[in-house]
Write an enzyme that holds these catalytic residues in place. Structure first.
Site, PDB file in Angstrom:
ATOM      1  N   ASP A   1      -8.641  -4.059  15.007  1.00 45.00           N
ATOM      2  CA  ASP A   1      -8.418  -2.769  14.357  1.00 45.00           C
ATOM      3  C   ASP A   1      -7.789  -2.979  12.979  1.00 45.00           C
ATOM      4  O   ASP A   1      -7.014  -2.156  12.493  1.00 45.00           O
ATOM      5  CB  ASP A   1      -7.491  -1.913  15.244  1.00 45.00           C
ATOM      6  CG  ASP A   1      -7.440  -0.456  14.783  1.00 45.00           C
ATOM      7  OD1 ASP A   1      -8.448   0.037  14.244  1.00 45.00           O
ATOM      8  OD2 ASP A   1      -6.394   0.187  14.966  1.00 45.00           O
TER       9      ASP A   1
ATOM     10  N   ASP B   1      -0.721   1.672  14.056  1.00 43.85           N
ATOM     11  CA  ASP B   1      -0.396   3.051  14.439  1.00 43.85           C
ATOM     12  C   ASP B   1      -0.046   3.176  15.919  1.00 43.85           C
ATOM     13  O   ASP B   1       0.459   4.212  16.358  1.00 43.85           O
ATOM     14  CB  ASP B   1      -1.539   3.997  14.067  1.00 43.85           C
ATOM     15  CG  ASP B   1      -2.864   3.566  14.663  1.00 43.85           C
ATOM     16  OD1 ASP B   1      -2.970   3.481  15.911  1.00 43.85           O
ATOM     17  OD2 ASP B   1      -3.802   3.296  13.896  1.00 43.85           O
TER      18      ASP B   1
ATOM     19  N   GLU C   1     -16.937  12.674   9.192  1.00 40.31           N
ATOM     20  CA  GLU C   1     -18.172  11.893   9.086  1.00 40.31           C
ATOM     21  C   GLU C   1     -18.272  11.060  10.359  1.00 40.31           C
ATOM     22  O   GLU C   1     -17.254  10.768  10.989  1.00 40.31           O
ATOM     23  CB  GLU C   1     -18.177  10.999   7.843  1.00 40.31           C
ATOM     24  CG  GLU C   1     -17.066   9.974   7.775  1.00 40.31           C
ATOM     25  CD  GLU C   1     -16.954   9.307   6.401  1.00 40.31           C
ATOM     26  OE1 GLU C   1     -17.953   9.228   5.673  1.00 40.31           O
ATOM     27  OE2 GLU C   1     -15.837   8.855   6.071  1.00 40.31           O
TER      28      GLU C   1
ATOM     29  N   TYR D   1     -12.188  12.588  10.569  1.00 41.20           N
ATOM     30  CA  TYR D   1     -12.934  11.820   9.563  1.00 41.20           C
ATOM     31  C   TYR D   1     -13.937  12.670   8.784  1.00 41.20           C
ATOM     32  O   TYR D   1     -14.301  12.349   7.668  1.00 41.20           O
ATOM     33  CB  TYR D   1     -13.674  10.650  10.209  1.00 41.20           C
ATOM     34  CG  TYR D   1     -12.806   9.463  10.574  1.00 41.20           C
ATOM     35  CD1 TYR D   1     -11.421   9.556  10.595  1.00 41.20           C
ATOM     36  CD2 TYR D   1     -13.374   8.236  10.896  1.00 41.20           C
ATOM     37  CE1 TYR D   1     -10.636   8.475  10.940  1.00 41.20           C
ATOM     38  CE2 TYR D   1     -12.590   7.138  11.233  1.00 41.20           C
ATOM     39  CZ  TYR D   1     -11.231   7.263  11.262  1.00 41.20           C
ATOM     40  OH  TYR D   1     -10.464   6.178  11.600  1.00 41.20           O
TER      41      TYR D   1
ATOM     42  N   ASP E   1       1.158 -12.740  10.684  1.00 42.55           N
ATOM     43  CA  ASP E   1      -0.229 -12.778  10.217  1.00 42.55           C
ATOM     44  C   ASP E   1      -1.109 -13.300  11.339  1.00 42.55           C
ATOM     45  O   ASP E   1      -0.755 -14.281  12.012  1.00 42.55           O
ATOM     46  CB  ASP E   1      -0.341 -13.695   8.990  1.00 42.55           C
ATOM     47  CG  ASP E   1       0.025 -12.951   7.712  1.00 42.55           C
ATOM     48  OD1 ASP E   1       0.115 -11.710   7.760  1.00 42.55           O
ATOM     49  OD2 ASP E   1       0.227 -13.615   6.685  1.00 42.55           O
ATOM     50  N   CYS E   2      -2.243 -12.667  11.534  1.00 40.48           N
ATOM     51  CA  CYS E   2      -3.022 -13.011  12.724  1.00 40.48           C
ATOM     52  C   CYS E   2      -3.721 -14.361  12.621  1.00 40.48           C
ATOM     53  O   CYS E   2      -3.926 -15.021  13.644  1.00 40.48           O
ATOM     54  CB  CYS E   2      -3.997 -11.897  13.085  1.00 40.48           C
ATOM     55  SG  CYS E   2      -5.268 -11.593  11.887  1.00 40.48           S
TER      56      CYS E   2
ATOM     57  N   TYR F   1     -11.365   8.049  18.445  1.00 42.89           N
ATOM     58  CA  TYR F   1     -11.379   6.748  17.767  1.00 42.89           C
ATOM     59  C   TYR F   1     -10.875   5.667  18.716  1.00 42.89           C
ATOM     60  O   TYR F   1     -11.516   4.626  18.909  1.00 42.89           O
ATOM     61  CB  TYR F   1     -10.506   6.798  16.508  1.00 42.89           C
ATOM     62  CG  TYR F   1     -10.406   5.450  15.801  1.00 42.89           C
ATOM     63  CD1 TYR F   1     -11.238   5.141  14.731  1.00 42.89           C
ATOM     64  CD2 TYR F   1      -9.489   4.485  16.222  1.00 42.89           C
ATOM     65  CE1 TYR F   1     -11.170   3.907  14.101  1.00 42.89           C
ATOM     66  CE2 TYR F   1      -9.413   3.255  15.599  1.00 42.89           C
ATOM     67  CZ  TYR F   1     -10.246   2.963  14.543  1.00 42.89           C
ATOM     68  OH  TYR F   1     -10.180   1.743  13.925  1.00 42.89           O
TER      69      TYR F   1
ATOM     70  N   GLN G   1       0.829  -1.201   0.000  1.00 43.15           N
ATOM     71  CA  GLN G   1       0.000   0.000   0.000  1.00 43.15           C
ATOM     72  C   GLN G   1       0.869   1.259   0.000  1.00 43.15           C
ATOM     73  O   GLN G   1       2.069   1.192   0.197  1.00 43.15           O
ATOM     74  CB  GLN G   1      -0.913   0.016   1.230  1.00 43.15           C
ATOM     75  CG  GLN G   1      -0.145  -0.005   2.551  1.00 43.15           C
ATOM     76  CD  GLN G   1      -1.030  -0.268   3.760  1.00 43.15           C
ATOM     77  OE1 GLN G   1      -2.240  -0.149   3.681  1.00 43.15           O
ATOM     78  NE2 GLN G   1      -0.419  -0.606   4.879  1.00 43.15           N
TER      79      GLN G   1
END
Lengths: 366, 366
Positions: free
Chosen positions: B276, B199, B353, B351, B255-256, B175, B146
């Site tokens: 999350d 994050d 929104e 956001y 990887d979960c 959040y 990404q």
């Protein structure tokens, strides 16, 4: 409905404008669009493409490596959006084919709706373009003072907009709580004075807290605001605007200056004064001088009717308008009595920007 | 810098297109602009005006009473804005002179900046155009998975943007609080599992609350997110990402799915699981089937490692995406064990929104 689609494409710095033009021409020609080209020599190309159905598109090619496409599409149904998506998809595909290596960034913005009956664009106080999810015009009237709109937003509920400024939405309890001291005050048995507040939000919330008496002074500028909010902002004002008098409150439709002067003369005092008249003026131009004077007059008179341990609450403005806020704070040093203040930055949902609120109190001399 | 100014002018329904064109022509001619006119007969006019300096303007006159003007202005300094303001002011004045009686509405939008190094337009999840007060690109890297950007907003602080989606800003404690149960939970001495959360916001806030052990599973997709946030989102993550291990937490870059399977097999159980990883998928197209399956697999495995009185927290999506949210809730009825859920709508400042958060727990059978 007029929809306008836009896409920005960054290519490498030394793009051949002619190659971009030749590469994209077939996309427009496939749509049966008629081309007109302008060549600036040193500023690149503008190609305008006209469609028989009334749509048109601009292809602007800048020699420093930027290609901008606009498509303005008119149709009575929602086909305009499809036409835009179709053409801009084609352009993006073609650009990727042609310039895969020297290709930096594509950015397509959500289509802009222009000239619609339902206006979705209400810029922030700091001048940013924001689109709201407005789906209904609930109320739209002109008084002799201002335009009063109540528009329905899917997520924020009804929004009160005065002469183009978003004032308060049904989602905005955070505003009312902030201008009441953010839950840190005890209003039970207290004397409260509200200046402005025509939407009824503050009055409704304070009355719940069993004050001794709330007096709200709202000029006849606000009469139509009260009328609209009483009908369409009931989540904000409940039933407090149905009658101008209740067990522990009264609404006086009078200019606040003469009333404040009378109260000061009579020695009538309040535990809390909440000024919800207007945001801090943004401009500092000479024609705003009277606004600042008016603001200082209100502050001085408010301090005169405020008990020695009382508090004065008011909104400032958007947190980004630092100059306006600094000027406001300078005014606080120019009142008839010394005052101190604190400020808090709050997120009011429908504002789409953070908002500053002030608490002001008279300096206590031992 | 390319600035694009737009104004929409509504006139009465039976406006004479030719009169509008003749009336506005002098405004463009005064600027020394060269005119090209297209007449559709039944769809009104398009007049294009070219300026030698590289700017151009479109005047589109629709016979149903709508006049749209665009001005695209190029200049190396901020003169472009002035050029736009000057021309659009003139047009508004002229229109008011010409059509004072049959004049309905003028709407000028804030100028759009196109192709800038600092991109200010990051549409909402429900597809609305919103402009941010971005003034600096702090971090901009492509991983194999990404694009990772951290942009500075004057009011929101640094904002993490993953492949064009606003993820979290330094202003967005709301959040993190929401996905931790909005302050209603006691994490003291508890076992907590975080899925994703690269994050570091959730980890930082929970560690403050003295849990027994927090395990964060974040795949190597997030490695560069962690790197960026550790450096530039310290208001959000504090120092918890500096080391992947602390007194009461560990971050596993794995990887979960396989880890969750192992935990389930080993009988390792948690008081809280906080997912999350990603928002609820918007699309329901066949290619999204695998996304929904993945989402269900995570949910099933999470329920397996959740104590009988444990809670699972996750974000949903924007409150307006009701279809996506309904589909998500349907998935909750298709897990290996019966579950119940509650949801809450929260205002996350950056956001623009309202966002939905879920609490999910296993149905208790007596």
């Amino acid at each position: 409905v007029i929809n306008q689609g836009t896409v920005n494409i960054k290519t490498s710095s030394y793009t051949d404008c002619n190659a971009v033009l030749k590469g994209l021409q077939p996309v427009f020609q496939e749509q049966g669009m008629t081309e007109t080209i302008h060549n600036w020599e040193d500023h690149g190309y503008l190609a305008t493409y006209i469609n028989k159905n009334g749509s048109f598109s601009n292809l602007r090619i800048y020699p420093h490596g930027l290609v901008l496409v606009d498509l303005q599409s008119y149709s009575d149904d929602m086909n305009g959006r499809d036409e835009i998506d179709h053409l801009l998809n084609k352009i993006e595909e073609r650009m990727k084919e042609l310039f895969h290596s020297s290709f930096k960034r594509i950015k397509r913005l959500p289509a802009i709706m222009r000239g619609e009956a339902i206006d979705r664009y209400w810029p922030t106080a700091d001048g940013r373009l924001v689109e709201y999810d407005i789906d209904e015009v609930v109320y739209d009237e002109d008084s002799s003072y201002q335009n009063i709109k109540i528009l329905h937003s899917k997520q924020f509920g009804n929004i009160l907009i005065l002469s183009g400024d978003v004032n308060l939405a049904e989602s905005d309890l955070a505003y009312t709580q902030a201008i009441m001291g953010s839950g840190k005050e005890d209003f039970t048995g207290k004397e409260v004075l509200i200046l402005g507040g025509g939407d009824g939000g503050i009055l409704y919330e304070i009355v719940k807290l069993k004050p001794k008496m709330v007096t709200m002074l709202t000029s006849n500028i606000d009469q139509m605001v009260i009328d609209g909010c009483r009908k369409f902002m009931r989540k904000t004002c409940g039933d407090v605007l149905d009658n101008l008098k209740g067990e522990c409150y009264q609404v006086l439709i009078e200019d606040c200056i003469p009333v404040l002067k009378r109260y000061a003369k009579e020695g009538r005092m309040f535990d809390y004064v909440i000024n919800d008249l207007t945001a801090v003026p943004i401009s500092t131009s000479p024609e705003e001088d009277s606004t600042w004077e008016f603001l200082r007059l209100i502050l001085d008179l408010s301090m005169k009717v405020l008990k020695h341990d009382g508090k004065y609450f008011t909104q400032g403005n958007c947190v980004n308008l630092t100059e306006a806020l600094t000027l406001y704070e300078e005014q606080l040093g120019r009142l008839y009595c010394p005052v101190e203040f604190s400020k808090e930055t709050v997120c009011v949902p429908s504002y789409m920007e953070l908002w500053v609120f002030y608490t002001i109190w008279k300096t206590r001399t031992e």
